[in-house]
Design an enzyme around this catalytic site. Structure first.
Site, PDB file in Angstrom:
ATOM      1  N   ASP A  11       0.707  49.791  65.779  1.00  0.00           N
ATOM      2  CA  ASP A  11       0.695  51.070  66.316  1.00  0.00           C
ATOM      3  C   ASP A  11       0.684  51.943  65.178  1.00  0.00           C
ATOM      4  OD1 ASP A  11       0.276  50.228  69.110  1.00  0.00           O
ATOM      5  OD2 ASP A  11       2.547  50.332  69.260  1.00  0.00           O
ATOM      6  N   ASP A 130      -2.576  51.619  80.273  1.00  0.00           N
ATOM      7  CA  ASP A 130      -1.275  51.701  80.378  1.00  0.00           C
ATOM      8  C   ASP A 130      -0.660  51.996  81.597  1.00  0.00           C
ATOM      9  OD1 ASP A 130      -1.142  51.666  77.442  1.00  0.00           O
ATOM     10  OD2 ASP A 130      -1.444  53.657  77.374  1.00  0.00           O
TER      11      ASP A 130
END
Length: 253
Positions: A11, A130
């Site tokens: 990330d 998500d």
């Protein structure tokens, strides 16, 4: 049972790899190029690179960093974050990515999946989702912009639609489990795996060797993605694979 894949995730924010809990409290953990090389050498099956604030900040993914990472690794490489157009997909593939992950932009314009799959092949289009359990505990909603916005979309409806349009893989992140190290969200992963014919990558919550075993034994996912476990050297990829092999789960050693 097909060979199961172990996938480290980078990330990236402002050119550095970061990690948080439940999508907040981000801490810097290292250099993406260095970590990518390290994970490749440890035996990662694939690598995922997510520019996690590109969409929220309405800017493009960091092409230079993607190019540098691609030079260091020789495994399938997925890049996501800030990919809004077919030109963005093409740019990432030309920069060294094998696949692109689309999330927020695909929800705003599902044609991105359809046309992306038509032009570049379904195998290049990874749907990143998500998901968070609804307050009534009856199913999950899809969130966008790095988990900031609840779209109100039902998760199962969305993954079915996206795979019908041509998404060739699903990167499924549990917002409830993310960063908690309490284990993958098996209920979530099974619910999606049951409904689609494409591979599902479980993401969010992994904290031990057993968690990898559990998600595969339950046949909840085809691949398992983790971040902080690797970034903080709590486990190496080779340790995980040796353990899984001993547990009778097929992996590429």
């Amino acid at each position: 049972m097909h060979t199961k894949r172990i996938i480290p995730c980078l990330d990236v924010k402002d050119g550095k790899v970061v990690k948080g809990i439940n999508f907040v409290g981000l801490k810097e953990v290292g250099d993406p190029v260095q970590l990518a090389k390290q994970y490749y050498e440890q035996g990662a099956d694939e690598l995922v690179f997510l520019d996690i604030t590109a969409t929220h900040e309405a800017r493009d993914t960091m092409v230079d960093v993607v190019k540098q990472v691609a030079k260091e690794i020789f495994i399938p490489f997925t890049v996501g974050g800030g990919i809004r157009t077919l030109e963005d997909i093409q740019k990432m593939l030309h920069s060294g990515a094998d696949k692109v992950s689309v999330n927020s932009a695909a929800i705003k314009d599902s044609n991105l999946i359809k046309e992306g799959a038509r032009l570049f092949g379904s195998q290049c289009i990874v749907l990143a989702v998500d998901a968070k359990k609804r307050e009534d505990q009856n199913g999950w909603n899809v969130f966008i912009h790095g988990g900031r916005i609840d779209t109100g979309l039902d998760l199962i409806d969305w993954v079915k639609q996206a795979t019908d349009l041509g998404a060739g893989e699903i990167l499924l992140t549990s917002m409830d489990a993310d960063g908690t190290k309490k284990g993958f969200d098996i209920e979530l992963c099974k619910a999606v795996s049951k409904e689609v014919l494409v591979p599902v990558i479980a993401s969010g919550g992994c904290g031990s060797l057993e968690h990898f075993k559990d998600v595969f034994k339950e046949e909840a996912a085809d691949a398992a993605l983790a971040a902080s476990l690797f970034h903080y050297n709590e486990l190496t990829i080779s340790q995980i694979k040796t353990y899984l092999k001993e547990e009778g789960i097929p992996v590429r050693i």
